[in-house]
Design a protein around this motif. Structure first.
Motif, mmCIF file in Angstrom:
data_model
loop_
_atom_site.group_PDB
_atom_site.id
_atom_site.type_symbol
_atom_site.label_atom_id
_atom_site.label_comp_id
_atom_site.label_asym_id
_atom_site.label_seq_id
_atom_site.Cartn_x
_atom_site.Cartn_y
_atom_site.Cartn_z
ATOM 1 N N GLU A 89 0.839 -1.208 0.000
ATOM 2 C CA GLU A 89 0.000 0.000 0.000
ATOM 3 C C GLU A 89 0.871 1.254 0.000
ATOM 4 O O GLU A 89 0.604 2.213 -0.723
ATOM 5 C CB GLU A 89 -0.908 0.011 1.239
ATOM 6 N N LEU A 90 1.910 1.250 0.819
ATOM 7 C CA LEU A 90 2.801 2.413 0.885
ATOM 8 C C LEU A 90 3.499 2.645 -0.442
ATOM 9 O O LEU A 90 3.572 3.782 -0.925
ATOM 10 C CB LEU A 90 3.831 2.214 1.995
ATOM 11 N N GLY A 93 1.173 4.203 -2.870
ATOM 12 C CA GLY A 93 0.963 5.614 -2.560
ATOM 13 C C GLY A 93 2.104 6.467 -3.079
ATOM 14 O O GLY A 93 1.875 7.537 -3.673
ATOM 15 N N ILE A 327 -2.164 5.130 5.216
ATOM 16 C CA ILE A 327 -1.535 3.842 4.976
ATOM 17 C C ILE A 327 -1.541 2.989 6.242
ATOM 18 O O ILE A 327 -1.822 1.785 6.204
ATOM 19 C CB ILE A 327 -0.097 4.031 4.464
ATOM 20 N N ASP A 331 -3.417 -0.639 6.456
ATOM 21 C CA ASP A 331 -2.684 -1.846 6.828
ATOM 22 C C ASP A 331 -3.275 -2.518 8.064
ATOM 23 O O ASP A 331 -3.184 -3.743 8.230
ATOM 24 C CB ASP A 331 -1.208 -1.514 7.072
#
Length: 412
Positions: A89-90, A93, A327, A331
């Motif tokens: 996810e990070l 981004g 984020i 998570d």
């Protein structure tokens, strides 16, 4: 005396040191994400910056950018397998932030292809369909699009009117789509339509033929006259008796709730994109203030200019903090629709202000494409609209705060 500032050696190709990280947040990024960030920045410097203004002004997408995106190996994002990178996810981004820092049209092209097009096939298709389309899309041999929005259904896309009627092993689609990024030239286009039999929303793949034409009944036209995100065109699509085989229906899409699975997975990317536009505007404006001389001194030495730069830095830093917290919550599985609305609303507001301050600080030069800020500002006006306008996000957040929905008129 020239009205242009003395050119800075990296005026159009900013170095990593020019981008703000005031609270040292990037210093905490994992090594692989930093490596990814730096590769995307190099892609911007080496591939995009020299050509984007010309294509932006002509309202065309630069073909060399597709080759560069393919070489980055980021298509498919978080999808694992099928030639996709399986990013965190990070990392995704940071991809959105960095692409927006380069150019909004490039970021939208990638988001439509990877997040929406490939995301829909991965989430809503069966295994055979994933294997059929995703590997070629991961290599950018085929580009994707996502056909949900209609002329009369934007914010209320759940009410879409495009219809689908089954006839044996085929479906017959009729309707109208609008604002479909890459919908006039994509190779694999996911179209959503309402099943006449059960009233539920289904997903269908329209694939371009080998000769470059579309199936009969699919009639896309590029929308002209936009003042933002001009290098990525959106399509107005008329659909009349379009026949789609049952094998081209995405087998795991059986209601609008399924569509929302795709939309929910991409929602956070808009906040990251807004953050990227703001960072780019700040970096360009800061360098301009150091280069531009008025009344015998660089304008960076004037109090009003320093106040503007301080306000801009605070805005981009707040955006970064919001995105990093987002984020963490994703998570942990604690990120909600209302949280997403606040993220989108506030990051967009911050970056619009940052871009407007930067354009104002640069005076007449601020409207020139060569100085980049005007492009980011006009693109931010587009970002403020898609994935829910500011007003829609405020209503979602207001409902969360009060428990009272204000989406429709209430009879009193």
């Amino acid at each position: 005396m020239s009205l242009q500032p003395t050119p800075h050696p990296e005026a159009k190709k900013l170095t990593d040191a020019d981008y703000p990280d005031f609270l040292l947040l990037d210093a905490d990024l994992p090594a692989d994400v930093i490596e990814l960030r730096d590769r995307i920045r190099a892609f911007g410097r080496d591939v995009v910056f020299d050509v984007i203004n010309e294509y932006w002004e002509r309202a065309e997408f630069p073909p060399e950018v597709i080759k560069g995106l393919a070489e980055l190996g980021i298509a498919g994002g978080q999808i694992s397998g099928y030639g996709c990178p399986g990013l965190s996810e990070l990392a995704m981004g940071i991809v959105a932030r960095e692409l927006a820092m380069i150019d909004g049209s490039v970021n939208t092209f990638f988001g439509v292809h990877s997040g929406l097009g490939m995301g829909a096939i991965h989430t809503l298709g069966d295994e055979e369909q994933r294997e059929r389309w995703l590997p070629a899309m991961a290599r950018f041999e085929k580009t994707g699009a996502f056909g949900l929005t209609e002329p009369y259904h934007g914010s209320d896309a759940v009410s879409l009117e495009t219809s689908a009627r089954r006839e044996g092993d085929e479906w017959v689609l009729n309707g109208h789509k609008r604002w479909i990024g890459n919908g006039h030239q994509g190779d694999v286009i996911v179209i959503f339509a309402r099943d006449e039999a059960d009233g539920q929303v289904k997903a269908f793949v329209v694939e371009k033929r080998e000769d470059g034409s579309y199936p009969e009944g699919y009639r896309p036209t590029a929308i002209e006259g936009k003042f933002g995100k001009r290098a990525i065109q959106q399509a107005d699509i008329e659909i009349e008796d379009l026949r789609i085989a049952e094998t081209e229906r995405l087998q795991n899409c059986n209601s609008f709730k399924d569509v929302n699975k795709v939309l929910g997975a991409t929602r956070g990317g808009v906040a990251w994109e807004a953050a990227g536009h703001g960072v780019a505007a700040f970096a360009v404006a800061r360098q301009y203030a150091l280069d531009r001389t008025q009344f015998g001194a660089p304008i960076a030495g004037y109090q009003l200019v320093q106040e503007k730069l301080a306000t801009m830095l605070a805005g981009v830093t707040q955006n970064e903090l919001l995105c990093r917290r987002m984020i963490e919550l994703i998570d942990r599985g604690e990120f909600t629709h209302a949280m997403a609305s606040m993220m989108k609303m506030q990051t967009v507001r911050n970056s619009l202000e940052v871009c407007r301050i930067g354009r104002d600080m640069m005076g007449g030069n601020g409207v020139l494409l060569e100085n980049r800020v005007a492009r980011h500002l006009s693109d931010m006006e587009v970002v403020a609209t898609y994935e829910g306008t500011d007003s829609m996000q405020a209503l979602i957040l207001g409902r969360e705060i009060t428990g009272v929905s204000a989406f429709t008129n209430v009879k009193r």
